[in-house]
Design an enzyme around this catalytic site. Structure first.
Site, PDB file in Angstrom:
ATOM      1  N   HIS A 108      40.335  38.566  40.141  1.00  0.00           N
ATOM      2  CA  HIS A 108      40.432  37.436  39.216  1.00  0.00           C
ATOM      3  C   HIS A 108      41.642  36.559  39.581  1.00  0.00           C
ATOM      4  CE1 HIS A 108      40.636  35.584  35.061  1.00  0.00           C
ATOM      5  NE2 HIS A 108      41.913  35.548  35.381  1.00  0.00           N
ATOM      6  N   GLU A 109      42.773  37.212  39.831  1.00  0.00           N
ATOM      7  CA  GLU A 109      43.974  36.453  40.204  1.00  0.00           C
ATOM      8  C   GLU A 109      43.778  35.726  41.538  1.00  0.00           C
ATOM      9  OE1 GLU A 109      46.585  35.934  38.300  1.00  0.00           O
ATOM     10  OE2 GLU A 109      45.689  37.157  36.738  1.00  0.00           O
ATOM     11  N   HIS A 138      42.007  32.559  41.030  1.00  0.00           N
ATOM     12  CA  HIS A 138      42.855  31.438  40.591  1.00  0.00           C
ATOM     13  C   HIS A 138      43.443  30.702  41.791  1.00  0.00           C
ATOM     14  CE1 HIS A 138      42.700  31.739  36.328  1.00  0.00           C
ATOM     15  NE2 HIS A 138      43.262  32.928  36.240  1.00  0.00           N
ATOM     16  N   GLU A 173      39.968  30.115  33.624  1.00  0.00           N
ATOM     17  CA  GLU A 173      39.810  31.556  33.387  1.00  0.00           C
ATOM     18  C   GLU A 173      38.351  31.990  33.571  1.00  0.00           C
ATOM     19  OE1 GLU A 173      42.178  33.653  33.233  1.00  0.00           O
ATOM     20  OE2 GLU A 173      43.656  32.049  33.218  1.00  0.00           O
ATOM     21  N   ASP A 200      37.016  34.646  36.338  1.00  0.00           N
ATOM     22  CA  ASP A 200      36.215  35.819  35.963  1.00  0.00           C
ATOM     23  C   ASP A 200      34.927  35.870  36.786  1.00  0.00           C
ATOM     24  OD1 ASP A 200      37.946  36.873  34.127  1.00  0.00           O
ATOM     25  OD2 ASP A 200      36.915  36.101  32.361  1.00  0.00           O
TER      26      ASP A 200
HETATM   27 ZN   LIG Z   1      43.465  34.307  34.719  1.00  0.00          ZN
END
Ligand SMILES: [Zn+2]
Length: 414
Positions: free
Chosen positions: A278-279, A282, A356, A360
């Site tokens: 997930h990071e 980003h 976000e 995900d």
């Molecule tokens: Zn996040």
């Protein structure tokens, strides 16, 4: 009556009425759902844990209201009594030139406002966090952190402030704001780059993650999504709090993955890999870059606006200053601008929540399944006593992340 002060007072009032109203809606909503675990979590979180999260949410909200009920009258009595102008005259009477005078004035103000917020910060850590079993910090560690933080702001903050004041004084009639913006952008770039190498180690111990299945799985997923890493570390977050987290920090060859030891303890390997994917999402989806550019854009606009009003006498008179100065302009701007930009907050929250969802989805695609992400979210929610039932308007306005339930629903529909 000063017209700028009146406009500021109106915005300030509107900001706080809206904030109190949203907080009231939220606490009422949380209370009214307190007797039953929300259906999705019914067989995942016990009623006891859920009610603990309700009490935790309410305790934090009460502290926030108390802090603003004390802080607001203090700020306004300082503005209306001409207190800032008196301190300014007093510091000027010491006879230093304008830059040291500015540093001293701003130093006194930071100390004063820090002192006002101090009891609430201490209460938050040593009473609320303690009561719910999160706080692991001793008072000695708190003092040590305080001393290090102070030293750091003197070593980094004072030279930067001197640079800013110098540009403002030297180019006050022309493009000072552009030079200041470039200086701040440069400082931000340098600090972001070296943050995990120079600043984090002052407060925490970073240990390279030992070779083993977790590390190979992290390296494998990074390779799969083509994310360059130069080190996976664990950090002893548990010496301050049991709240868990993971983040990327630094740029270029200083870029590090930092896992809190508390996270490694709570989550399973697949769940940790999902959180990191997930990071990585980003980063690869350019959310981090977008955030940085937005911040730079915002400070560009802010400095330009300040440059338009910095020579107007009413700007200084509004806050009780008897004379104009670069440091007074910075001070007033820092105190007043938040109330004018408060109403833009939902826009930034919306963008952040969109990011976000994208991260995900990215993690799900990288892992080939959404299960570890969902299980990780449930565990983190449970361990951090996150609010499961925020009022929709409250979360719309303030939440940088979608609510846990919103994230899980989106993940299940990938
Ligand atoms: Zn996040």
């Amino acid at each position: 009556m000063n017209a700028f002060l009146v406009v500021f007072a109106i915005f300030f009032l509107a900001e706080h009425i809206l904030d109190y109203w949203l907080t009231w809606l939220n606490t009422r909503h949380v209370r009214s759902h307190a007797n039953e675990v929300p259906s999705y979590f019914r067989d995942r979180i016990s009623l006891e844990d859920y009610q603990k999260s309700v009490r935790y949410t309410l305790d934090k909200a009460k502290l926030g209201v108390a802090a603003s009920l004390i802080g607001i009258p203090i700020l306004w009595s300082m503005i209306l009594s001409g207190f800032f102008g008196m301190v300014d005259l007093w510091v000027r009477s010491w006879g230093f030139s304008s830059i040291p005078t500015g540093v001293i004035f701003l130093g006194i103000m930071s100390a004063l406002f820090y002192a006002v917020s101090l009891p609430f910060n201490l209460y938050s850590t040593f009473v609320i966090e303690q009561k719910y079993g999160f706080n692991k910090m001793t008072f000695e560690l708190w003092l040590l952190d305080f001393a290090k933080g102070l030293l750091l702001s003197i070593v980094i903050g004072v030279p930067v402030l001197c640079g800013v004041l110098w540009f403002m004084d030297r180019y006050g009639q022309s493009y000072w704001w552009l030079y200041v913006w470039m200086l701040l952008a440069l400082v931000q770039f340098v600090i972001t780059t070296v943050f995990p190498v120079l600043i984090v180690p002052l407060f925490n111990k970073l240990t390279p993650l030992e070779t083993g299945s977790l590390r190979s799985r992290i390296e494998a997923i990074a390779e799969k999504v083509r994310f360059k890493i130069s080190g996976v570390f664990t950090m002893d977050g548990s010496k301050r709090s049991t709240h868990s987290n993971a983040y990327f920090a630094g740029m270029g060859r200083f870029r590090r993955i930092v896992l809190f030891d508390t996270l490694v303890k709570t989550l399973s390997e697949s769940e940790i890999v999902a959180v990191l994917a997930h990071e990585m999402g980003h980063n690869l989806k350019k959310h981090v870059r977008t955030g940085l550019l937005l911040g730079l854009g915002a400070s560009f606009v802010a400095l330009f606006v300040l440059s338009r009003i910095i020579h107007a006498p009413w700007f200084y008179e509004a806050f009780g200053f008897r004379a104009a100065s670069s440091y007074a302009a910075l001070f007033i701007f820092a105190k007043a601008s938040g109330s004018f930009t408060f109403f833009l907050e939902p826009l930034f929250s919306m963008l952040s929540r969109k990011h976000e969802y994208e991260a995900d989805r990215f993690a799900t695609e990288a892992m080939g399944t959404q299960q570890p992400m969902i299980q990780g979210l449930v565990k983190l929610t449970q361990d951090n006593l996150s609010n499961l039932t925020p009022h929709p308007l409250y979360s719309f306005f303030y939440y940088s992340h979608p609510t846990v339930m919103e994230r899980i629903s989106a993940l299940e529909n990938v």
